[in-house]
Design a protein around this motif. Structure first.
Motif, PDB file in Angstrom:
ATOM      1  N   GLU A 130     -11.604  27.794  -3.770  1.00 17.80           N
ATOM      2  CA  GLU A 130     -12.023  26.998  -4.916  1.00 17.80           C
ATOM      3  C   GLU A 130     -10.841  26.924  -5.869  1.00 17.80           C
ATOM      4  N   SER A 131     -10.714  25.797  -6.535  1.00 22.17           N
ATOM      5  CA  SER A 131      -9.626  25.635  -7.490  1.00 22.17           C
ATOM      6  C   SER A 131     -10.213  25.448  -8.882  1.00 22.17           C
ATOM      7  N   ALA A 132      -9.770  26.271  -9.813  1.00 16.74           N
ATOM      8  CA  ALA A 132     -10.204  26.182 -11.208  1.00 16.74           C
ATOM      9  C   ALA A 132      -8.989  25.826 -12.041  1.00 16.74           C
ATOM     10  N   GLU A 133      -9.041  24.689 -12.692  1.00 20.03           N
ATOM     11  CA  GLU A 133      -7.882  24.214 -13.444  1.00 20.03           C
ATOM     12  C   GLU A 133      -7.611  25.106 -14.657  1.00 20.03           C
ATOM     13  N   ILE A 134      -6.363  25.532 -14.764  1.00 22.99           N
ATOM     14  CA  ILE A 134      -5.906  26.385 -15.855  1.00 22.99           C
ATOM     15  C   ILE A 134      -4.655  25.728 -16.448  1.00 22.99           C
ATOM     16  N   ALA A 135      -4.522  25.807 -17.752  1.00 25.01           N
ATOM     17  CA  ALA A 135      -3.350  25.222 -18.414  1.00 25.01           C
ATOM     18  C   ALA A 135      -2.078  25.892 -17.907  1.00 25.01           C
ATOM     19  N   PRO A 136      -1.050  25.111 -17.577  1.00 28.46           N
ATOM     20  CA  PRO A 136       0.211  25.685 -17.079  1.00 28.46           C
ATOM     21  C   PRO A 136       0.849  26.625 -18.102  1.00 28.46           C
ATOM     22  N   ASN A 137       1.424  27.704 -17.612  1.00 29.01           N
ATOM     23  CA  ASN A 137       2.092  28.682 -18.454  1.00 29.01           C
ATOM     24  C   ASN A 137       3.382  29.122 -17.754  1.00 29.01           C
TER      25      ASN A 137
ATOM     26  N   GLU B 258      12.701  26.236 -13.296  1.00 26.24           N
ATOM     27  CA  GLU B 258      12.750  25.394 -14.496  1.00 26.24           C
ATOM     28  C   GLU B 258      13.151  23.967 -14.164  1.00 26.24           C
ATOM     29  N   GLY B 259      14.035  23.811 -13.178  1.00 27.77           N
ATOM     30  CA  GLY B 259      14.532  22.484 -12.826  1.00 27.77           C
ATOM     31  C   GLY B 259      13.655  21.711 -11.855  1.00 27.77           C
ATOM     32  N   ASP B 260      12.672  22.350 -11.260  1.00 30.00           N
ATOM     33  CA  ASP B 260      11.838  21.694 -10.259  1.00 30.00           C
ATOM     34  C   ASP B 260      10.368  21.756 -10.685  1.00 30.00           C
ATOM     35  N   GLU B 261       9.925  20.700 -11.328  1.00 31.84           N
ATOM     36  CA  GLU B 261       8.560  20.629 -11.853  1.00 31.84           C
ATOM     37  C   GLU B 261       7.512  20.727 -10.748  1.00 31.84           C
ATOM     38  N   LYS B 262       7.801  20.126  -9.577  1.00 34.86           N
ATOM     39  CA  LYS B 262       6.846  20.164  -8.474  1.00 34.86           C
ATOM     40  C   LYS B 262       6.668  21.595  -7.963  1.00 34.86           C
ATOM     41  N   MET B 263       7.775  22.336  -7.833  1.00 37.83           N
ATOM     42  CA  MET B 263       7.698  23.712  -7.357  1.00 37.83           C
ATOM     43  C   MET B 263       6.908  24.564  -8.352  1.00 37.83           C
ATOM     44  N   MET B 264       7.138  24.356  -9.649  1.00 37.00           N
ATOM     45  CA  MET B 264       6.421  25.120 -10.656  1.00 37.00           C
ATOM     46  C   MET B 264       4.923  24.803 -10.601  1.00 37.00           C
ATOM     47  N   THR B 265       4.592  23.536 -10.435  1.00 31.84           N
ATOM     48  CA  THR B 265       3.187  23.136 -10.339  1.00 31.84           C
ATOM     49  C   THR B 265       2.537  23.715  -9.092  1.00 31.84           C
ATOM     50  N   ASP B 266       3.241  23.672  -7.958  1.00 34.78           N
ATOM     51  CA  ASP B 266       2.702  24.221  -6.708  1.00 34.78           C
ATOM     52  C   ASP B 266       2.455  25.724  -6.825  1.00 34.78           C
ATOM     53  N   LEU B 267       3.402  26.460  -7.399  1.00 30.79           N
ATOM     54  CA  LEU B 267       3.231  27.903  -7.571  1.00 30.79           C
ATOM     55  C   LEU B 267       2.085  28.219  -8.526  1.00 30.79           C
ATOM     56  N   HIS B 268       2.016  27.460  -9.613  1.00 32.37           N
ATOM     57  CA  HIS B 268       0.927  27.649 -10.580  1.00 32.37           C
ATOM     58  C   HIS B 268      -0.423  27.430  -9.902  1.00 32.37           C
TER      59      HIS B 268
ATOM     60  N   LEU C 211      -1.150  27.550  -6.652  1.00 26.96           N
ATOM     61  CA  LEU C 211      -1.392  28.559  -5.626  1.00 26.96           C
ATOM     62  C   LEU C 211      -1.768  29.911  -6.220  1.00 26.96           C
ATOM     63  N   LEU C 212      -0.992  30.398  -7.166  1.00 26.14           N
ATOM     64  CA  LEU C 212      -1.189  31.750  -7.682  1.00 26.14           C
ATOM     65  C   LEU C 212      -2.304  31.887  -8.709  1.00 26.14           C
ATOM     66  N   LEU C 213      -2.439  30.907  -9.587  1.00 24.49           N
ATOM     67  CA  LEU C 213      -3.344  31.074 -10.718  1.00 24.49           C
ATOM     68  C   LEU C 213      -4.624  30.246 -10.652  1.00 24.49           C
ATOM     69  N   GLU C 214      -4.604  29.142  -9.935  1.00 20.85           N
ATOM     70  CA  GLU C 214      -5.784  28.287  -9.899  1.00 20.85           C
ATOM     71  C   GLU C 214      -6.623  28.446  -8.635  1.00 20.85           C
ATOM     72  N   THR C 215      -6.009  28.877  -7.543  1.00 15.57           N
ATOM     73  CA  THR C 215      -6.716  28.963  -6.265  1.00 15.57           C
ATOM     74  C   THR C 215      -7.404  30.323  -6.131  1.00 15.57           C
ATOM     75  N   GLN C 216      -8.682  30.272  -5.768  1.00 14.01           N
ATOM     76  CA  GLN C 216      -9.483  31.487  -5.621  1.00 14.01           C
ATOM     77  C   GLN C 216     -10.175  31.508  -4.268  1.00 14.01           C
ATOM     78  N   ILE C 217     -10.304  32.699  -3.706  1.00  6.81           N
ATOM     79  CA  ILE C 217     -11.116  32.882  -2.505  1.00  6.81           C
ATOM     80  C   ILE C 217     -12.518  33.212  -2.997  1.00  6.81           C
ATOM     81  N   MET C 218     -13.469  32.356  -2.670  1.00  5.96           N
ATOM     82  CA  MET C 218     -14.847  32.553  -3.132  1.00  5.96           C
ATOM     83  C   MET C 218     -15.708  33.267  -2.091  1.00  5.96           C
ATOM     84  N   GLU C 219     -15.515  32.951  -0.829  1.00  3.13           N
ATOM     85  CA  GLU C 219     -16.294  33.557   0.258  1.00  3.13           C
ATOM     86  C   GLU C 219     -15.353  33.766   1.440  1.00  3.13           C
TER      87      GLU C 219
END
Length: 127
Positions: free
Chosen positions: A33-40, A79-89, A91-99
């Motif tokens: 499940e993905s829960a949208e969180i503000a980028p940090n 810092e120079g690659d917005e797509k990489m930062m978005t992908d990591l954000h 993957l790490l912070l928005e994606t959850q294992i629910m079951e």
């Protein structure tokens, strides 16, 4: 359970403590499940040095995320690659294992995940 958390967990079975195969735990039949969180960006910069990158790449590929490079990005690259930062954000912070389950590659024990919470209580014969 966030994928970031999975990067810090290993098998709790006593016999697995000395085995490197007990980390990372491998997701099996997982519902994500993905829960949208503000980028940090500052949080990502602080988290990256603490992450076992090889384990993250393994876990991400098992869950179908294939955009990670084999080596961790530096803060300057991030810092120079917005797509990489978005992908990591995402993957790490928005994606959850629910079951599903988390499986130890050493002993094969499965830890069930239900409603986003992993059950790490072991039966008596494995303690």
């Amino acid at each position: 359970m966030k994928l970031l958390t999975l990067n810090f967990l290993s098998c709790a079975v006593k016999a697995c403590k000395s085995s490197s195969a007990s980390f990372p735990l491998h997701p099996k039949d997982c519902e994500l499940e993905s829960a949208e969180i503000a980028p940090n960006p500052k949080l990502l910069f602080n988290i990256l040095p603490r992450i076992d990158w090889d384990a993250l790449v393994v876990t991400a590929s098992e869950l179908g995320f294939t955009s990670l490079k084999a080596t961790p990005p530096t803060n300057e690259e991030l810092e120079g690659d917005e797509k990489m930062m978005t992908d990591l954000h995402t993957l790490l912070l928005e994606t959850q294992i629910m079951e599903g389950s988390l499986v130890c590659a050493n002993c094969g024990h499965e830890y069930k995940v239900k409603e986003g919470i992993a059950n790490f209580l072991l039966p008596n014969h494995l303690v």
